[in-house]
Motif scaffolding. Structure first.
Motif, PDB file in Angstrom:
ATOM      1  N   MET A 183      -7.366  14.365   9.815  1.00 35.99           N
ATOM      2  CA  MET A 183      -6.411  13.483  10.472  1.00 35.99           C
ATOM      3  C   MET A 183      -6.027  12.342   9.530  1.00 35.99           C
ATOM      4  O   MET A 183      -6.733  12.058   8.564  1.00 35.99           O
ATOM      5  N   GLU A 184      -4.934  11.704   9.862  1.00 35.07           N
ATOM      6  CA  GLU A 184      -4.539  10.507   9.109  1.00 35.07           C
ATOM      7  C   GLU A 184      -5.589   9.417   9.349  1.00 35.07           C
ATOM      8  O   GLU A 184      -6.090   9.283  10.469  1.00 35.07           O
ATOM      9  N   GLU A 185      -5.909   8.677   8.302  1.00 32.31           N
ATOM     10  CA  GLU A 185      -6.909   7.621   8.480  1.00 32.31           C
ATOM     11  C   GLU A 185      -6.362   6.527   9.391  1.00 32.31           C
ATOM     12  O   GLU A 185      -5.177   6.209   9.322  1.00 32.31           O
ATOM     13  N   PRO A 186      -7.209   5.969  10.261  1.00 40.00           N
ATOM     14  CA  PRO A 186      -6.710   5.014  11.253  1.00 40.00           C
ATOM     15  C   PRO A 186      -6.021   3.812  10.609  1.00 40.00           C
ATOM     16  O   PRO A 186      -6.548   3.217   9.665  1.00 40.00           O
ATOM     17  N   GLY A 187      -4.860   3.482  11.138  1.00 40.25           N
ATOM     18  CA  GLY A 187      -4.106   2.340  10.631  1.00 40.25           C
ATOM     19  C   GLY A 187      -3.195   2.652   9.466  1.00 40.25           C
ATOM     20  O   GLY A 187      -2.366   1.831   9.089  1.00 40.25           O
ATOM     21  N   ASN A 188      -3.330   3.836   8.861  1.00 41.58           N
ATOM     22  CA  ASN A 188      -2.481   4.194   7.715  1.00 41.58           C
ATOM     23  C   ASN A 188      -1.190   4.855   8.181  1.00 41.58           C
ATOM     24  O   ASN A 188      -1.174   5.583   9.173  1.00 41.58           O
ATOM     25  N   LEU A 189      -0.136   4.612   7.432  1.00 39.54           N
ATOM     26  CA  LEU A 189       1.152   5.229   7.722  1.00 39.54           C
ATOM     27  C   LEU A 189       1.586   6.062   6.524  1.00 39.54           C
ATOM     28  O   LEU A 189       1.632   5.556   5.409  1.00 39.54           O
ATOM     29  N   ASP A 190       1.886   7.310   6.763  1.00 41.09           N
ATOM     30  CA  ASP A 190       2.454   8.169   5.722  1.00 41.09           C
ATOM     31  C   ASP A 190       3.943   8.318   5.974  1.00 41.09           C
ATOM     32  O   ASP A 190       4.352   8.657   7.083  1.00 41.09           O
ATOM     33  N   ILE A 191       4.732   8.059   4.947  1.00 39.79           N
ATOM     34  CA  ILE A 191       6.170   8.280   5.057  1.00 39.79           C
ATOM     35  C   ILE A 191       6.489   9.458   4.149  1.00 39.79           C
ATOM     36  O   ILE A 191       6.207   9.410   2.952  1.00 39.79           O
ATOM     37  N   GLU A 192       7.039  10.480   4.729  1.00 38.40           N
ATOM     38  CA  GLU A 192       7.250  11.698   3.961  1.00 38.40           C
ATOM     39  C   GLU A 192       8.708  12.112   4.006  1.00 38.40           C
ATOM     40  O   GLU A 192       9.329  12.107   5.064  1.00 38.40           O
ATOM     41  N   GLU A 203       9.480  12.104   7.846  1.00 35.90           N
ATOM     42  CA  GLU A 203       8.359  12.149   8.781  1.00 35.90           C
ATOM     43  C   GLU A 203       7.572  10.846   8.660  1.00 35.90           C
ATOM     44  O   GLU A 203       7.306  10.391   7.549  1.00 35.90           O
ATOM     45  N   PHE A 204       7.236  10.262   9.777  1.00 34.70           N
ATOM     46  CA  PHE A 204       6.392   9.061   9.803  1.00 34.70           C
ATOM     47  C   PHE A 204       5.099   9.446  10.518  1.00 34.70           C
ATOM     48  O   PHE A 204       5.134   9.783  11.707  1.00 34.70           O
ATOM     49  N   GLU A 205       4.012   9.422   9.791  1.00 39.19           N
ATOM     50  CA  GLU A 205       2.731   9.873  10.347  1.00 39.19           C
ATOM     51  C   GLU A 205       1.781   8.686  10.397  1.00 39.19           C
ATOM     52  O   GLU A 205       1.514   8.067   9.367  1.00 39.19           O
ATOM     53  N   TYR A 206       1.266   8.400  11.567  1.00 43.62           N
ATOM     54  CA  TYR A 206       0.432   7.213  11.729  1.00 43.62           C
ATOM     55  C   TYR A 206      -0.916   7.582  12.338  1.00 43.62           C
ATOM     56  O   TYR A 206      -0.971   8.329  13.330  1.00 43.62           O
ATOM     57  N   GLY A 207      -1.980   7.067  11.747  1.00 39.43           N
ATOM     58  CA  GLY A 207      -3.313   7.303  12.288  1.00 39.43           C
ATOM     59  C   GLY A 207      -3.623   6.261  13.351  1.00 39.43           C
ATOM     60  O   GLY A 207      -3.922   5.117  13.034  1.00 39.43           O
ATOM     61  N   VAL A 208      -3.511   6.654  14.604  1.00 40.83           N
ATOM     62  CA  VAL A 208      -3.744   5.704  15.709  1.00 40.83           C
ATOM     63  C   VAL A 208      -5.238   5.401  15.789  1.00 40.83           C
ATOM     64  O   VAL A 208      -5.649   4.243  15.839  1.00 40.83           O
ATOM     65  N   THR A 209      -6.037   6.447  15.824  1.00 36.25           N
ATOM     66  CA  THR A 209      -7.488   6.309  15.732  1.00 36.25           C
ATOM     67  C   THR A 209      -7.963   7.395  14.772  1.00 36.25           C
ATOM     68  O   THR A 209      -7.154   8.197  14.299  1.00 36.25           O
ATOM     69  N   ALA A 210      -9.250   7.436  14.519  1.00 34.15           N
ATOM     70  CA  ALA A 210      -9.769   8.461  13.613  1.00 34.15           C
ATOM     71  C   ALA A 210      -9.629   9.856  14.218  1.00 34.15           C
ATOM     72  O   ALA A 210      -9.737  10.857  13.513  1.00 34.15           O
ATOM     73  N   GLN A 232      -1.401   1.950   3.272  1.00 38.25           N
ATOM     74  CA  GLN A 232      -2.720   1.746   3.867  1.00 38.25           C
ATOM     75  C   GLN A 232      -2.725   0.531   4.779  1.00 38.25           C
ATOM     76  O   GLN A 232      -2.044  -0.459   4.503  1.00 38.25           O
ATOM     77  N   ASN A 233      -3.486   0.637   5.841  1.00 35.82           N
ATOM     78  CA  ASN A 233      -3.658  -0.476   6.789  1.00 35.82           C
ATOM     79  C   ASN A 233      -2.340  -1.014   7.321  1.00 35.82           C
ATOM     80  O   ASN A 233      -2.158  -2.222   7.476  1.00 35.82           O
ATOM     81  N   PHE A 234      -1.408  -0.117   7.549  1.00 31.98           N
ATOM     82  CA  PHE A 234      -0.085  -0.512   8.047  1.00 31.98           C
ATOM     83  C   PHE A 234      -0.216  -1.245   9.382  1.00 31.98           C
ATOM     84  O   PHE A 234       0.421  -2.281   9.594  1.00 31.98           O
ATOM     85  N   GLY A 235      -1.077  -0.706  10.254  1.00 31.43           N
ATOM     86  CA  GLY A 235      -1.222  -1.291  11.589  1.00 31.43           C
ATOM     87  C   GLY A 235      -1.659  -2.737  11.539  1.00 31.43           C
ATOM     88  O   GLY A 235      -1.053  -3.618  12.153  1.00 31.43           O
ATOM     89  N   SER A 236      -2.714  -3.021  10.730  1.00 33.04           N
ATOM     90  CA  SER A 236      -3.224  -4.395  10.716  1.00 33.04           C
ATOM     91  C   SER A 236      -2.262  -5.326   9.994  1.00 33.04           C
ATOM     92  O   SER A 236      -2.179  -6.516  10.306  1.00 33.04           O
ATOM     93  N   LYS A 237      -1.503  -4.779   9.013  1.00 29.39           N
ATOM     94  CA  LYS A 237      -0.535  -5.632   8.311  1.00 29.39           C
ATOM     95  C   LYS A 237       0.625  -5.999   9.222  1.00 29.39           C
ATOM     96  O   LYS A 237       1.130  -7.126   9.167  1.00 29.39           O
ATOM     97  N   ILE A 238       1.020  -5.073  10.064  1.00 31.68           N
ATOM     98  CA  ILE A 238       2.087  -5.373  11.027  1.00 31.68           C
ATOM     99  C   ILE A 238       1.584  -6.421  12.025  1.00 31.68           C
ATOM    100  O   ILE A 238       2.289  -7.377  12.350  1.00 31.68           O
TER     101      ILE A 238
END
Lengths: 292, 140
Positions: A36-45, A66-73, A278-284
């Protein structure tokens, strides 16, 4: 105008947020595994599916973002925007998709299941072929006709995936229901095997080290529908895949898919570029004043 | 009889699903409280696995590179942990007392309920390289 208004600030935010990370992405374009995507990370593809057509058919390219976001682990969510351009026809927006993957087991097991649910708001001109289901897609009709036919599809997948030593082996079984047409329930499959070319990391930073490459192969195709189950009239492909972690945040992927049935295109060329924030969620959250 | 507009209905269902996902993503991506997880134990057979690279200390350099790429974000450059991330201080004796096998198992499986992802997508030897590097973080 609208695009530049939206895209420029967005790119600035992405570049601002970019930090060290390491994007060693799965090399598959169609098959999903349990990573899975690591929590808080955003992949833009940004990817494209390019068709080398049979004689009498037209060449097309089908790009998608594609925007892929790790909501949780254990939970990853994705949003897609897609389009298509057919030679000597037109360029059209073909719709959007939102998908969710949930890994119910917390630990690693011999076989790791992942549940997948996707909603697709598309039209029949969609060509990205992120999955093959039911019968082969219509690549002969003009875009004007195809875009007028809506697709409101719910797709479910059972993803089974194993890591055996350094090999990843993944099997996907899918079922879709298009609520805009009476097509019954459609079925499909994909299988993939991949392995990193180097398993020991060198001490130095390097771009062309074997450890930065993952190679594999995937096989995917349709299985008909409840109106006619089986391989008849389905598209099927075998596709070598290669991913290269070209820098600390970005990965390039390439896959030539070779058609295995009359209904398949002779060759599907897929290219993908992924940028990981990395850490897109916490940076937002920080941008909006949350204390870190 | 009035015709049901399925296209309209499904478009609304899709947008609602998207909105809910975005909302849940914002809410669940936050981990405001942290307590040590007493249930995060490696099984005995995993805990007793020796590090196959223990005789090749030079491979710790690769482990350092992997640690910087994958672990620093939560555990900090020196491995002391980041308070706001509620991550473990890898220099603490209570952490360093754990066997190589335990570290390997924890890196492989993660602790998904507490935000530590699984790194099983990394090759086995690279996970052992990280273990080797974590050993160099011991307090003097």
């Amino acid at each position: 105008m609208l695009t530049s208004k939206f895209v420029h600030p967005f790119l600035i935010i992405v570049l601002f947020l970019a930090t060290r990370g390491f994007a060693q992405e799965s090399p598959f374009f169609v098959t999903y595994n349990h990573h899975m995507e690591e929590p808080g990370n955003l992949d833009i593809e940004v990817s494209t599916t390019n068709d080398i057509p049979k004689s009498g058919q037209r060449f097309y390219i089908a790009p998608y973002t594609e925007f892929e976001y790790g909501v949780t682990a254990q939970w990853t969510t994705e949003f897609y925007l897609e389009g298509q351009s057919t030679w000597a026809d037109s360029t059209v927006f073909t719709g959007w998709r939102v998908e969710n993957r949930y890994k119910p087991l917390k630990r690693e097991h011999w076989i790791n299941p992942v549940l997948y649910l996707e909603y697709e708001n598309l039209n029949e001109a969609s060509r990205i072929q992120k999955e093959e289901e039911g019968e082969a897609p219509d690549v002969s009709s003009p875009n004007a006709l195809l875009t007028s036919e809506a697709v409101h599809e719910l797709e479910t997948k059972l993803i089974l995936s194993s890591d055996y030593h350094d090999w990843n082996i993944a099997e996907n079984f899918l079922m879709t229901k298009n609520f805009a047409e009476r097509e019954g329930y459609e079925f499909g499959y994909s299988f993939g095997v991949a392995r990193p070319l180097g398993t020991l990391a060198s001490g130095a930073d390097c771009r062309f080290c074997r450890e930065n490459f993952i190679a594999g192969v995937e096989i995917y195709g349709g299985l008909g529908s409840t109106l006619g189950f089986g391989l008849h009239d389905t598209a099927r492909y075998i596709a070598p895949v290669l991913s290269w972690a070209v820098s600390e945040n970005s990965t390039l992927r390439f896959s030539p898919g070779f058609g295995l049935s009359q209904q398949s295109s002779p060759v599907l060329l897929r290219f993908g570029y992924t940028y990981e924030v990395q850490n897109f969620g916490s940076k937002i959250s920080k941008l909006f004043g949350r204390k870190q | 009889m009035k015709r049901v507009k399925w296209g309209w209905i499904w478009r609304r269902v899709g947008w609602t699903m998207l909105a809910l996902c975005l909302l849940a993503a914002v809410c669940l991506a936050q981990n405001p409280t942290y307590q040590q997880d007493a249930t995060w134990h490696a099984p005995a057979d995993a805990a007793s696995r020796p590090n196959p690279l223990s005789t090749k200390p030079q491979t710790a350099a690769g482990g350092r590179k992997l640690f910087i790429r994958n672990c620093v974000e939560c555990h900090g450059k020196d491995g002391t942990g980041i308070e706001t991330k509620h991550s473990a201080d890898l220099q603490l004796p209570v952490v360093q007392q754990q066997s190589d096998g335990v570290f390997f198992w924890k890196i492989t499986n993660g602790n998904t309920g507490r935000g530590m992802p699984s790194f099983s997508k990394m090759p086995e030897l690279q996970r052992w390289q990280i273990v080797l590097y974590i050993r160099t973080l011991k307090q003097p």
